[in-house]
Design an enzyme around this catalytic site. Structure first.
Site, PDB file in Angstrom:
ATOM      1  N   HIS A 282      38.489  37.975  60.646  1.00  0.00           N
ATOM      2  CA  HIS A 282      37.180  37.204  60.556  1.00  0.00           C
ATOM      3  C   HIS A 282      37.435  35.902  59.819  1.00  0.00           C
ATOM      4  CE1 HIS A 282      36.645  37.974  56.427  1.00  0.00           C
ATOM      5  NE2 HIS A 282      36.995  39.271  56.461  1.00  0.00           N
TER       6      HIS A 282
HETATM    7  O1  LIG Z   1      37.880  41.656  46.521  1.00  0.00           O
HETATM    8  P1  LIG Z   1      37.046  41.737  47.866  1.00  0.00           P
HETATM    9  O2  LIG Z   1      35.915  42.749  47.714  1.00  0.00           O
HETATM   10  O3  LIG Z   1      36.753  40.736  48.202  1.00  0.00           O
HETATM   11  O4  LIG Z   1      38.257  42.578  48.620  1.00  0.00           O
HETATM   12  C1  LIG Z   1      37.467  42.895  50.089  1.00  0.00           C
HETATM   13  C2  LIG Z   1      38.607  42.547  50.981  1.00  0.00           C
HETATM   14  O5  LIG Z   1      38.632  41.076  50.686  1.00  0.00           O
HETATM   15  P2  LIG Z   1      40.159  40.661  50.445  1.00  0.00           P
HETATM   16  O6  LIG Z   1      40.804  41.303  49.478  1.00  0.00           O
HETATM   17  O7  LIG Z   1      40.927  40.655  51.631  1.00  0.00           O
HETATM   18  O8  LIG Z   1      39.943  39.111  50.028  1.00  0.00           O
HETATM   19  C3  LIG Z   1      38.156  42.742  52.217  1.00  0.00           C
HETATM   20  O9  LIG Z   1      38.978  42.252  53.153  1.00  0.00           O
HETATM   21  P3  LIG Z   1      38.418  41.372  54.612  1.00  0.00           P
HETATM   22  O10 LIG Z   1      39.736  40.776  55.157  1.00  0.00           O
HETATM   23  O11 LIG Z   1      37.380  42.084  55.233  1.00  0.00           O
HETATM   24  O12 LIG Z   1      37.772  40.074  53.630  1.00  0.00           O
HETATM   25  C4  LIG Z   1      37.917  44.150  52.265  1.00  0.00           C
HETATM   26  O13 LIG Z   1      37.229  44.468  54.018  1.00  0.00           O
HETATM   27  C5  LIG Z   1      36.905  44.598  51.396  1.00  0.00           C
HETATM   28  O14 LIG Z   1      36.900  46.131  51.563  1.00  0.00           O
HETATM   29  C6  LIG Z   1      37.566  44.349  50.097  1.00  0.00           C
HETATM   30  O15 LIG Z   1      38.538  45.026  49.913  1.00  0.00           O
HETATM   31  P4  LIG Z   1      39.009  45.978  48.624  1.00  0.00           P
HETATM   32  O16 LIG Z   1      40.521  46.069  48.760  1.00  0.00           O
HETATM   33  O17 LIG Z   1      38.028  47.189  48.943  1.00  0.00           O
HETATM   34  O18 LIG Z   1      38.587  45.349  47.352  1.00  0.00           O
END
Ligand SMILES: O=P(O)(O)O[C@H]1[C@H](OP(=O)(O)O)[C@@H](OP(=O)(O)O)[C@H](O)[C@@H](O)[C@H]1OP(=O)(O)O
Length: 460
Positions: free
Chosen positions: A85
């Site tokens: 996204h």
């Molecule tokens: O640290 P956050 O809460 O932002 O982590 C998100 C994930 O973001 P990312 O670590 O990839 O920057 C998010 O992935 P996204 O691609 O949808 O932005 C994920 O969906 C969300 O569940 C968080 O991941 P987590 O591993 O549960 O912390």
């Protein structure tokens, strides 16, 4: 199957386009020096433009030399794009961390004049935002759609779109559905198309990690799976970041936790990604700090989504087979002389959709695993999410018919990447024979059974 009337789409874009024009223009006229020095270390919170800086000057620029001239005798016949996204708000988890850090800064001693700018900054992030797509994220996908149509004009074409030969599949998460609408809207505006958008929500494919029991139980719910992350966060490297932050804020070392160090990084990253603002928060961290915070996030991604545990990549078996079964179908349609039914498949998901699949295919694997104790040795690591997984990151697989020989090219973020360990035949850059790719991944094609890999055997 979902359908969104094109009038809704146009209204959505008209108002968002008007509101974004100023922002878009800002992006166009902002000098490069307005980019935070640490922006290239923002990991999965980074802008797509940091991976392809030429886009800052022209958001629709493409580098055709990367795909077309090498394949003059080739005809593109199918494209699958698996796309993260676009730019989003912070998740609630991180809004809370950012709020706590902002409160601490508000109550810190007066300090130098630039600290006043931070104190005057108003906390505008709310829990309800929880990772929703922002206007920049709409633009990310709208522009990506136009660039991919310029790179692959015979596949991503008005005829194929109106002929129903371009399929859209998305994760159910709002940020992904809205990104899919934006991608389609970018093409709709380009070609003045009035047709409704048909897309499928398919979490089995785009959120496979939620449905892989062995991953959920042994990694997602198991903090010990991230032991290396926890050790690094408790290491002297992170402690030094916290101390430097405390010194700049004139507060006791004990007041600055590792969560606050991470929150300062996120405040700089989100203000920049969402508003293209080099905010005062970015002055709180130097490059040394950013490299440590970048490694902490890469450790999380490595152990939770990457090479750290075998189940991370095996949870993407279902997506792997979906891609190759479609490529096989197209190959047999070409060989039988019939028309290709599905010219393009656009699949919109998350960083954690893309990363396990990239890992399964062997991309960006270092000779040594990332651990809490080899940060210094991993300074030149290949597994670097700042370069792999910005917002709107995309893995594009293109099947070519080269005088009867089928070849497959992989691109990540609009740059060709070679299949690891697969000697590329001369004459056609980065696009080995499809049969050689299938042979290379034979074990996965014959195995990698999602149900079997994800079954959790009761512990003895
Ligand atoms: O640290 P956050 O809460 O932002 O982590 C998100 C994930 O973001 P990312 O670590 O990839 O920057 C998010 O992935 P996204 O691609 O949808 O932005 C994920 O969906 C969300 O569940 C968080 O991941 P987590 O591993 O549960 O912390």
């Amino acid at each position: 199957m979902f359908a969104i009337p094109i009038k809704t789409l146009i209204a959505h874009f008209f108002f968002s386009y008007i509101s974004s024009c100023s922002q878009w223009l800002n992006v166009q006229i902002r000098p490069r020096h307005d980019i935070p020095a640490i922006a290239k270390y923002f990991t999965t919170k980074g802008r797509y433009e940091e991976v392809n800086p030429y886009l800052v000057d022209d958001i629709l620029a493409v580098n055709k030399s990367l795909v077309n001239p090498s394949f003059e005798e080739c005809r593109e016949i199918h494209l699958t794009a698996i796309i993260r996204h676009g730019t989003r708000y912070p998740t609630t988890k991180n809004v809370k961390k950012m709020r706590a850090f902002h409160n601490l800064v508000q109550n810190a001693p007066e300090g130098e004049s630039w600290l006043r700018n931070i104190r005057q900054w108003k906390m505008w992030y709310t829990d309800e935002m929880d990772g929703r797509l922002v206007q920049k994220g709409v633009l990310d996908h709208r522009h990506l759609a136009v660039r991919l149509s310029k790179l692959f004009p015979s596949l991503i074409s008005k005829e194929n779109l109106q002929g129903g030969h371009i399929k859209f599949i998305t994760s159910s998460k709002h940020r992904c559905v809205n990104s899919t609408v934006s991608f389609y809207g970018g093409l709709g505006k380009l070609w003045d198309i009035e047709d409704d958008l048909d897309f499928k929500v398919n979490d089995t494919l785009m959120r496979f990690f939620d449905q892989c029991t062995r991953f959920v139980e042994t990694v997602d719910k198991n903090q010990s799976a991230l032991a290396e992350v926890d050790k690094f966060i408790a290491s002297a490297f992170m402690r030094r970041v916290q101390e430097k932050l405390a010194d700049r804020l004139l507060v006791p070392y004990s007041n600055i936790t590792s969560d606050m160090a991470e929150a300062s990084f996120y405040l700089c990253a989100y203000e920049f990604a969402i508003k293209t603002i080099n905010s005062p928060w970015c002055q709180l961290l130097d490059e040394e700090d950013a490299l440590v915070l970048e490694y902490a996030n890469d450790l999380k991604q490595f152990w939770k989504r990457g090479y750290g545990q075998d189940i991370n990549s095996k949870s993407s078996c279902i997506l792997f087979h979906d891609v190759f079964s479609r490529l096989d179908r197209v190959a047999s349609e070409i060989r039988s002389g019939s028309n290709v039914t599905e010219a393009v498949t656009i699949q919109v998901g998350h960083a954690e959709t893309l990363l396990p699949l990239l890992t399964l295919l062997g991309f960006f694997k270092d000779s040594m695993p990332l651990t809490s104790s080899n940060y210094v040795n991993q300074a030149q690591r290949a597994f670097r999410t700042s370069r792999m997984l910005p917002y709107a990151a995309n893995l594009v697989l293109v099947l070519y018919d080269c005088n009867g020989e089928l070849r497959l090219q992989a691109m990540l973020n609009e740059r060709p990447i070679e299949f690891p360990g697969l000697a590329v035949h001369q004459g056609v850059q980065g696009a080995p024979l499809y049969q050689d790719v299938r042979e290379h991944y034979k074990e996965l094609l014959q195995g990698c059974n999602f149900e079997k890999e994800c079954h959790l055997f009761p512990s003895k």
